[in-house]
Design a protein around this motif. Sequence first.
Motif, PDB file in Angstrom:
ATOM      1  N   ALA A  16      -5.787   4.950   0.809  1.00  0.00           N
ATOM      2  CA  ALA A  16      -4.926   5.095  -0.365  1.00  0.00           C
ATOM      3  C   ALA A  16      -5.198   6.421  -1.076  1.00  0.00           C
ATOM      4  O   ALA A  16      -4.268   7.074  -1.560  1.00  0.00           O
ATOM      5  CB  ALA A  16      -5.123   3.919  -1.326  1.00  0.00           C
ATOM      6  N   ILE A  17      -6.455   6.843  -1.119  1.00  0.00           N
ATOM      7  CA  ILE A  17      -6.817   8.125  -1.731  1.00  0.00           C
ATOM      8  C   ILE A  17      -6.146   9.269  -0.979  1.00  0.00           C
ATOM      9  O   ILE A  17      -5.625  10.205  -1.587  1.00  0.00           O
ATOM     10  CB  ILE A  17      -8.352   8.321  -1.770  1.00  0.00           C
ATOM     11  CG1 ILE A  17      -8.993   7.357  -2.767  1.00  0.00           C
ATOM     12  CG2 ILE A  17      -8.710   9.760  -2.111  1.00  0.00           C
ATOM     13  CD1 ILE A  17     -10.514   7.323  -2.694  1.00  0.00           C
ATOM     14  N   TYR A  54     -10.490   0.941  -9.548  1.00  0.00           N
ATOM     15  CA  TYR A  54      -9.602   1.622 -10.494  1.00  0.00           C
ATOM     16  C   TYR A  54     -10.382   2.477 -11.492  1.00  0.00           C
ATOM     17  O   TYR A  54     -10.052   3.632 -11.724  1.00  0.00           O
ATOM     18  CB  TYR A  54      -8.712   0.602 -11.207  1.00  0.00           C
ATOM     19  CG  TYR A  54      -7.855  -0.176 -10.231  1.00  0.00           C
ATOM     20  CD1 TYR A  54      -6.745   0.397  -9.643  1.00  0.00           C
ATOM     21  CD2 TYR A  54      -8.189  -1.485  -9.873  1.00  0.00           C
ATOM     22  CE1 TYR A  54      -5.964  -0.297  -8.737  1.00  0.00           C
ATOM     23  CE2 TYR A  54      -7.416  -2.192  -8.963  1.00  0.00           C
ATOM     24  CZ  TYR A  54      -6.313  -1.591  -8.395  1.00  0.00           C
ATOM     25  OH  TYR A  54      -5.544  -2.279  -7.489  1.00  0.00           O
ATOM     26  N   ALA A  86      -2.339   9.279  -1.788  1.00  0.00           N
ATOM     27  CA  ALA A  86      -2.152   9.611  -3.196  1.00  0.00           C
ATOM     28  C   ALA A  86      -2.497  11.073  -3.459  1.00  0.00           C
ATOM     29  O   ALA A  86      -1.820  11.748  -4.242  1.00  0.00           O
ATOM     30  CB  ALA A  86      -3.003   8.693  -4.062  1.00  0.00           C
ATOM     31  N   SER A  87      -3.525  11.562  -2.818  1.00  0.00           N
ATOM     32  CA  SER A  87      -3.934  12.952  -3.009  1.00  0.00           C
ATOM     33  C   SER A  87      -2.891  13.925  -2.493  1.00  0.00           C
ATOM     34  O   SER A  87      -2.674  14.987  -3.080  1.00  0.00           O
ATOM     35  CB  SER A  87      -5.275  13.204  -2.329  1.00  0.00           C
ATOM     36  OG  SER A  87      -6.286  12.462  -2.967  1.00  0.00           O
ATOM     37  N   TYR A 107      -1.876   5.716  -5.685  1.00  0.00           N
ATOM     38  CA  TYR A 107      -3.078   4.992  -5.246  1.00  0.00           C
ATOM     39  C   TYR A 107      -3.001   3.520  -5.639  1.00  0.00           C
ATOM     40  O   TYR A 107      -3.201   2.625  -4.817  1.00  0.00           O
ATOM     41  CB  TYR A 107      -4.296   5.672  -5.878  1.00  0.00           C
ATOM     42  CG  TYR A 107      -5.617   4.957  -5.727  1.00  0.00           C
ATOM     43  CD1 TYR A 107      -6.335   5.036  -4.547  1.00  0.00           C
ATOM     44  CD2 TYR A 107      -6.164   4.249  -6.792  1.00  0.00           C
ATOM     45  CE1 TYR A 107      -7.577   4.411  -4.421  1.00  0.00           C
ATOM     46  CE2 TYR A 107      -7.396   3.621  -6.671  1.00  0.00           C
ATOM     47  CZ  TYR A 107      -8.096   3.716  -5.485  1.00  0.00           C
ATOM     48  OH  TYR A 107      -9.323   3.097  -5.373  1.00  0.00           O
ATOM     49  N   SER A 108      -2.687   3.263  -6.891  1.00  0.00           N
ATOM     50  CA  SER A 108      -2.639   1.889  -7.393  1.00  0.00           C
ATOM     51  C   SER A 108      -1.540   1.075  -6.722  1.00  0.00           C
ATOM     52  O   SER A 108      -1.752  -0.085  -6.354  1.00  0.00           O
ATOM     53  CB  SER A 108      -2.428   1.888  -8.914  1.00  0.00           C
ATOM     54  OG  SER A 108      -3.510   2.523  -9.547  1.00  0.00           O
ATOM     55  N   ASN A 119      -1.018  10.870  -8.785  1.00  0.00           N
ATOM     56  CA  ASN A 119      -2.012  10.480  -7.782  1.00  0.00           C
ATOM     57  C   ASN A 119      -2.469   9.035  -8.004  1.00  0.00           C
ATOM     58  O   ASN A 119      -2.485   8.220  -7.077  1.00  0.00           O
ATOM     59  CB  ASN A 119      -3.183  11.467  -7.893  1.00  0.00           C
ATOM     60  CG  ASN A 119      -4.211  11.323  -6.816  1.00  0.00           C
ATOM     61  OD1 ASN A 119      -4.560  10.225  -6.403  1.00  0.00           O
ATOM     62  ND2 ASN A 119      -4.748  12.442  -6.374  1.00  0.00           N
ATOM     63  N   TYR A 120      -2.807   8.716  -9.230  1.00  0.00           N
ATOM     64  CA  TYR A 120      -3.337   7.390  -9.555  1.00  0.00           C
ATOM     65  C   TYR A 120      -2.288   6.295  -9.383  1.00  0.00           C
ATOM     66  O   TYR A 120      -2.591   5.207  -8.899  1.00  0.00           O
ATOM     67  CB  TYR A 120      -3.879   7.387 -10.991  1.00  0.00           C
ATOM     68  CG  TYR A 120      -4.680   6.165 -11.331  1.00  0.00           C
ATOM     69  CD1 TYR A 120      -5.993   6.047 -10.905  1.00  0.00           C
ATOM     70  CD2 TYR A 120      -4.133   5.126 -12.069  1.00  0.00           C
ATOM     71  CE1 TYR A 120      -6.744   4.925 -11.220  1.00  0.00           C
ATOM     72  CE2 TYR A 120      -4.876   4.002 -12.384  1.00  0.00           C
ATOM     73  CZ  TYR A 120      -6.185   3.919 -11.951  1.00  0.00           C
ATOM     74  OH  TYR A 120      -6.912   2.794 -12.258  1.00  0.00           O
ATOM     75  N   ARG A 141     -12.075   5.416  -9.671  1.00  0.00           N
ATOM     76  CA  ARG A 141     -11.145   6.491  -9.327  1.00  0.00           C
ATOM     77  C   ARG A 141     -10.807   7.345 -10.534  1.00  0.00           C
ATOM     78  O   ARG A 141     -10.696   8.577 -10.431  1.00  0.00           O
ATOM     79  CB  ARG A 141      -9.865   5.902  -8.734  1.00  0.00           C
ATOM     80  CG  ARG A 141      -8.913   6.957  -8.196  1.00  0.00           C
ATOM     81  CD  ARG A 141      -9.447   7.554  -6.901  1.00  0.00           C
ATOM     82  NE  ARG A 141      -8.836   8.834  -6.582  1.00  0.00           N
ATOM     83  CZ  ARG A 141      -7.602   9.013  -6.154  1.00  0.00           C
ATOM     84  NH1 ARG A 141      -6.821   7.981  -5.965  1.00  0.00           N
ATOM     85  NH2 ARG A 141      -7.158  10.218  -5.892  1.00  0.00           N
ATOM     86  N   PRO A 182      -9.468   1.623   0.325  1.00  0.00           N
ATOM     87  CA  PRO A 182      -9.316   2.589  -0.765  1.00  0.00           C
ATOM     88  C   PRO A 182      -9.269   4.051  -0.290  1.00  0.00           C
ATOM     89  O   PRO A 182      -8.509   4.848  -0.831  1.00  0.00           O
ATOM     90  CB  PRO A 182     -10.535   2.335  -1.657  1.00  0.00           C
ATOM     91  CG  PRO A 182     -10.829   0.889  -1.446  1.00  0.00           C
ATOM     92  CD  PRO A 182     -10.526   0.643   0.023  1.00  0.00           C
ATOM     93  N   THR A 191     -15.684   8.270  -6.051  1.00  0.00           N
ATOM     94  CA  THR A 191     -15.021   6.959  -6.066  1.00  0.00           C
ATOM     95  C   THR A 191     -15.800   5.946  -5.235  1.00  0.00           C
ATOM     96  O   THR A 191     -16.131   4.852  -5.708  1.00  0.00           O
ATOM     97  CB  THR A 191     -13.573   7.051  -5.536  1.00  0.00           C
ATOM     98  OG1 THR A 191     -12.823   7.923  -6.379  1.00  0.00           O
ATOM     99  CG2 THR A 191     -12.906   5.687  -5.510  1.00  0.00           C
TER     100      THR A 191
END
Length: 124
Positions: A101-102, A34, A105-106, A86-87, A82-83, A37, A98, A22
């Motif tokens: 956020a990863i 986006y 989200a992960s 993240y978004s 996850n996405y 990712r 980012p 990413t």
Amino acid sequence: MKRLLWFLIAGGSGFLIDAGITLALIEWTPAGPYIARAIAIFAAMGFTWFVNRNYTFGRSSHSLTIEGIRYWTVGITAALVNYVVYSVLLYRAPVLQPLAAIVFASLAGMAYSFFGYSRFVFRR
């Protein structure tokens, strides 16, 4: 306990692949956060299937094709969780980096995928 340890190793390695790809795509290509990712998630998912199949859960009693379809079904829905996380984080908190956020989200995707893989894909 061994299963959880291998799952964390697979997930941790997948996370490094995901985050690395990413960030590399954001830095060195015209892909935004986006698109970058989405590409990274699929690369990481291929790696984690290999580790989960061979070390974490073992091969399932299903054919490789059925196992693969089930794995990718859980993986894709986990990737969507996850996405979306993240978004939403990037959208609602634009000052958030980012990479942060990863991480969040992960963690959400990891919880979903562990239960999906252990109960749907590799259940014997």
